[in-house]
Design an enzyme around this catalytic site. Structure first.
Site, PDB file in Angstrom:
ATOM      1  CG  ASP A 441      -1.908   1.110   1.283  1.00 12.83           C
ATOM      2  OD1 ASP A 441      -1.703   2.118   0.581  1.00 12.83           O
ATOM      3  OD2 ASP A 441      -2.882   0.995   2.049  1.00 12.83           O
ATOM      4  CG  HIS A 442       3.252   3.846  -3.183  1.00 15.64           C
ATOM      5  ND1 HIS A 442       4.198   4.471  -2.398  1.00 15.64           N
ATOM      6  CD2 HIS A 442       3.871   3.583  -4.365  1.00 15.64           C
ATOM      7  CE1 HIS A 442       5.330   4.592  -3.081  1.00 15.64           C
ATOM      8  NE2 HIS A 442       5.156   4.053  -4.281  1.00 15.64           N
TER       9      HIS A 442
END
Length: 471
Positions: A441-442
């Site tokens: 998850d950036h």
């Protein structure tokens, strides 16, 4: 003669706030006499197939729902006729009350409501102790190498549970002996297990028995076949398409994956590693007495590598709390392992995996896989994960872009271990090589953090001795 009263059993919350369940089958019929904790039904939630124990000892008065019906939590599913002098040792579960609601205080000598309420996790049952008071006994798995877990209530053995009584019979028929996956297979094929000869120990009906029954063209009588569309994937001869209802695990998985894919901005990185030293270590460990009887696989060592790498890269073990606008970093690891089961994809997790030794981790992974294959994973084991691993290599796949398990920051995909020409000490040699795929998850994990984590996992698998420099 003592008076009797009617008690309703409402579908309880089977764990983690699930709002509905499907009645797969009834193990009792109207008029059957049941004992406390006897399994009366098999239901499927969005996460697992579970058995419902009876909260009363009495006679089945009415079955409110038919198999195949999806029922909301809190709705009555069965009524019992019980003795009026049975006392309030066990009461029916009620629908979850609204937050902040109040109830009257119990009278003197009366049990608090919390003690009378039916526990909402299957595997818990009201077990009457010698004192006459009910006690809860949760069904939990003990960590490998740890103390034994509390045992579930003792139920009647399979084969002695009452089945539906055909009209005109004077008593309940004996339920055919089989395992949950075999019963599921028979249901999907529209086969009555009572017609299948069992060749297993003490007449146990095996998967091979069901398949042999199908191969010989044996079919159940017309009146005993499931309704159209009731069996997933079942199609009548000549049909050009098959329609399967979207429910249960498939419905839950689809919703979770769509939510994850369009909520968390995914980024995926790949790393191909020479894992020859890891495979050699695996072979050595299998011959040591400390790991005798344990199933060791590349997944075991990869899982340990992930746990070590998380200590140096804690952002991969975190959660985005949008409501509170906070990043929650976990100081423990509940390691999820993606498992392909006959019912679909599930991701049970090993609680506090970071606190386990390698042999304990190996035992926990084996128990997790066995429970998942049998369809007996508890709802609590399917929630609360903090990071996951999916082993796509068992299908001969080298790499992929896995979708995050909802609420988690990262998932690692292990590719197949292949013998390939590889540069080794300045020369080309045949080495065992694996590709790792990391999705993260950036919002939570920057490219640098994800890259360092993946590099650490790769370094450990390329040279297990590197662990000494990381702990």
């Amino acid at each position: 003669m003592s008076a009797t009263m009617i008690k309703e059993f409402r579908l309880p919350d089977l764990g983690e706030g699930l709002t509905e369940s499907e009645i797969l089958s009834w193990k009792v019929s109207v008029g059957d006499t049941v004992s406390l904790n006897q399994v009366i039904a098999e239901v499927e939630t969005a996460k697992a197939v579970v058995e419902l124990p009876s909260p009363f000892a009495g006679v089945i008065k009415e079955l409110h729902e038919q198999p195949g019906t999806v029922v909301e939590v809190g709705k009555p599913i069965v009524s019992f006729e019980v003795a009026d002098d049975a006392g309030p040792s066990v009461s029916e579960p009620s629908a979850p009350s609204a937050p902040g609601s109040s109830s009257a205080a119990p009278a003197e000598g009366e049990q608090p409501a919390a003690q009378k309420r039916q526990p909402n996790l299957v595997g818990y049952g009201a077990v009457v102790e010698s004192s006459g008071r009910p006690a809860r006994r949760p069904r939990t798995l003990a960590p490998a190498g740890g103390p034994a877990a509390s045992q579930p209530p003792v139920l009647e053995p399979v084969g002695t549970k009452p089945a539906e009584t055909p009209p005109g019979d004077t008593g309940p028929a004996e339920r055919p002996r089989s395992t949950p996956p075999v019963r599921k297979l028979a249901k999907d094929r529209g086969i009555d297990l009572a017609l299948v000869p069992g060749t297993g120990p003490r007449g146990l009906i095996t998967r091979e028995d069901v398949q042999e029954f199908v191969r010989h063209g044996a079919v159940p009588p017309e009146g005993e076949r499931p309704a159209a569309g009731a069996a997933a994937g079942a199609a009548a001869p000549g049909e050009r398409e098959t329609r399967t209802p979207i429910k249960g695990v498939r419905k839950h998985t689809a919703a979770a994956m769509v939510s994850s894919a369009f909520t968390a901005p995914h980024a995926t990185e790949f790393l191909t590693v020479d894992v020859t030293p890891t495979m050699e270590l695996l072979a050595t460990l299998k011959e040591t007495s400390a790991f005798s009887g344990l199933k060791l696989t590349p997944l075991t060592l990869a899982a340990k590598a992930v746990l070590v790498a998380l200590r140096r890269n804690p952002s991969l073990n975190s959660h985005w709390d949008g409501e509170r606008q906070e990043i929650v970093t976990y100081n423990y690891v509940n390691l999820g392992i993606a498992a392909a089961t006959p019912r679909g994809l599930t991701v049970p997790n090993i609680k506090d995996a970071d606190a386990m030794t390698l042999d304990q981790l190996a035992g926990a992974l084996a128990a997790l896989a066995e429970t998942a294959r049998a369809g007996k994973t508890l709802p609590a084991d399917l929630s609360g994960g903090t990071i996951s691993i999916t082993n796509i290599g068992v299908f001969g796949i080298d790499a992929g872009t896995p979708i995050l398990n909802p609420g988690e920051a990262a998932i690692l995909a292990m590719g197949a271990v292949r013998s390939m020409p590889w540069e080794y000490r300045g020369e080309v040699a045949l080495r065992q090589v694996m590709t790792l795929s990391l999705s993260f998850d950036h919002r939570l994990v920057d490219g640098e953090q994800g890259s360092r984590f993946l590099a650490d996992v790769g370094a450990i698998l390329a040279e297990p001795g590197m662990v000494l420099t990381m702990v």
